[in-house]
Write an enzyme that holds these catalytic residues in place. Structure first.
Site, PDB file in Angstrom:
ATOM      1  N   GLY A  87       0.847  -1.181   0.000  1.00 48.99           N
ATOM      2  CA  GLY A  87       0.000   0.000   0.000  1.00 48.99           C
ATOM      3  C   GLY A  87       0.884   1.233   0.000  1.00 48.99           C
ATOM      4  N   SER A  88       1.166   1.750   1.192  1.00 45.76           N
ATOM      5  CA  SER A  88       2.032   2.919   1.307  1.00 45.76           C
ATOM      6  C   SER A  88       3.483   2.599   0.939  1.00 45.76           C
ATOM      7  CB  SER A  88       1.980   3.470   2.746  1.00 45.76           C
ATOM      8  OG  SER A  88       0.676   3.911   3.062  1.00 45.76           O
ATOM      9  N   ARG A 143      -1.883  16.049  -4.592  1.00 44.53           N
ATOM     10  CA  ARG A 143      -2.080  15.854  -3.141  1.00 44.53           C
ATOM     11  C   ARG A 143      -2.876  16.998  -2.517  1.00 44.53           C
ATOM     12  NH1 ARG A 143       2.888  13.757  -1.385  1.00 44.53           N
ATOM     13  NH2 ARG A 143       1.883  11.748  -1.731  1.00 44.53           N
ATOM     14  N   GLU A 180      -3.832   8.252  -1.690  1.00 48.47           N
ATOM     15  CA  GLU A 180      -2.827   9.226  -2.147  1.00 48.47           C
ATOM     16  C   GLU A 180      -1.922   9.697  -1.008  1.00 48.47           C
ATOM     17  OE1 GLU A 180      -4.013  12.214  -5.017  1.00 48.47           O
ATOM     18  OE2 GLU A 180      -5.796  11.059  -5.497  1.00 48.47           O
ATOM     19  N   SER A 219      -2.581   9.526   6.248  1.00 50.10           N
ATOM     20  CA  SER A 219      -2.227  10.604   7.184  1.00 50.10           C
ATOM     21  C   SER A 219      -0.873  10.359   7.829  1.00 50.10           C
ATOM     22  CB  SER A 219      -3.305  10.739   8.265  1.00 50.10           C
ATOM     23  OG  SER A 219      -4.526  11.189   7.696  1.00 50.10           O
TER      24      SER A 219
END
Length: 380
Positions: free
Chosen positions: A131-132, A239, A360, A363
């Protein structure tokens, strides 16, 4: 709530855009309760293209899209319809790498189709196991004669069920190469080797999918081994606009809360007469205004060509999405039982906002960007 556009970050053309788009939204957008979300998204892309708004998403010549215009468009669309904002945003993200890094031929083939709404775009970076941690993607790209073929899977791909063109990131080097072994490619949505392995249902319905690539023909985008940089620069371009979408949701929640507070009977008066309501409304307005400031600053910096805008963009995205979650939660609480009733606008907003704190760049990733940049600045 358009007073933020009077700030010196913006120009008359930005105020004209907001007024024009807000009028279009009032005339063309209804509720977001669709039986066929795929068809609804295709229709919205076509409508936005025909109205000329998708032109904001693509580059003109060698000039990158105007981020302030994108932010205004997303905040305005999100206030009216989460699905319309999604349709607009994905045209930008899905084609962003082509705008920034595509050859003249690639731009000529795809950008007019994207901006007119004749082609639905998608951005395929995330995989089932990454994912990230995008530097560790596993999808393979292999040479096949004069071209390339892709094999593997991508997951949580927005527009995955309806895309006509996809920007895809795959590994051309070894896993030990990490980010340096990734390249970017353009894939046609009708390639016979590309299939929807799973349709992913989420709390705010979007055309989301896990995609399977079985030797899919791919057109190289940019230089080999430059894919990670292309992916990150594309994400950074858009972003700030994620924060702008969150701002649109928060504004709508505040509007709904004000309408409800001033009409809901409470004793001999209305809910708006209660000091507890004043406190809640004041906090919501503070959150909206601080998000506006951070978004306006970051978008302006990006358009002015600041050398490194990552920290400002991360702050805008982080603050606006986190605070919008709080604003919408406060609006739901104020509405009581109605706030969690399916079909209520604040209930819809509650479902729409949650994903923005994840996609995107979650946090937690934004906090890392901010802290690392701050420490680098302090140590220099």
């Amino acid at each position: 709530m358009t007073d933020w556009l009077d700030w010196p970050f913006f120009e008359p053309r930005h105020r004209e855009l907001q007024a024009h788009l807000a009028k279009w939204c009032s005339a063309n957008l209804g509720d977001d309760h669709h039986d066929d979300v795929d068809n609804a998204c295709r229709t919205l892309v076509a409508q936005l293209g025909q109205a000329g708004f998708l032109g904001l998403c693509v580059a003109e010549g060698d000039t990158a899209p105007d981020v302030r215009s994108l932010a205004i468009a997303r905040s305005t669309l999100a206030r009216a319809s989460g699905l319309a904002d999604f349709a607009f945003a994905m045209q930008g993200l899905g084609s962003g790498a082509i705008s920034l890094f595509g050859s003249a031929e690639q731009k000529a083939e795809w950008l007019p189709k994207v901006s007119s709404g004749r082609a639905v775009a998608a951005y395929a970076l995330t995989e089932p196991e990454t994912g990230s941690d995008a530097a560790n993607i596993a999808m393979r790209a292999e040479r096949d004669g004069d071209g390339w073929v892709l094999t593997g899977e991508k997951s949580y791909i927005s527009n995955g069920t309806i895309a006509d063109v996809l920007t895809v990131f795959a590994r051309t080097g070894s896993t030990e190469d990490g980010a340096r072994g990734i390249s970017a490619f353009i894939v046609r949505g009708d390639d016979p080797g590309l299939s929807v392995a799973e349709r992913i249902e989420v709390i705010a319905p979007h055309p989301l999918a896990r995609l399977k690539f079985d030797r899919v023909r791919a057109d190289p985008l940019g230089s080999e081994g430059d894919g990670f940089r292309i992916a990150m620069q594309t994400l950074n371009l858009f972003r700030v606009t994620v924060g702008a979408a969150a701002l649109g949701f928060a504004r709508r929640a505040l509007d709904e809360a004000l309408d409800f507070a001033t009409s809901r009977r409470l004793g001999s008066g209305v809910l708006a007469d209660n000091p507890m309501t004043w406190d809640r409304l004041a906090g919501m307005k503070m959150a909206v205004d601080t998000s506006e400031l951070l978004i306006a600053r970051a978008a302006w910096q990006q358009d002015m060509g600041e050398a490194d805008n990552r920290r400002a963009a991360a702050m805008a995205k982080l603050h606006a999405t986190d605070e919008a979650q709080k604003v919408i939660d406060a609006a739901v609480q104020m509405h009581g039982g109605l706030g969690v009733t399916k079909g209520a606008k604040v209930e819809e907003l509650y479902r729409e906002i949650r994903a923005l704190r994840i996609y995107e760049g979650a946090s937690e990733v934004q906090r890392m960007i901010i802290a690392r940049d701050l420490l680098k600045e302090h140590r220099s």
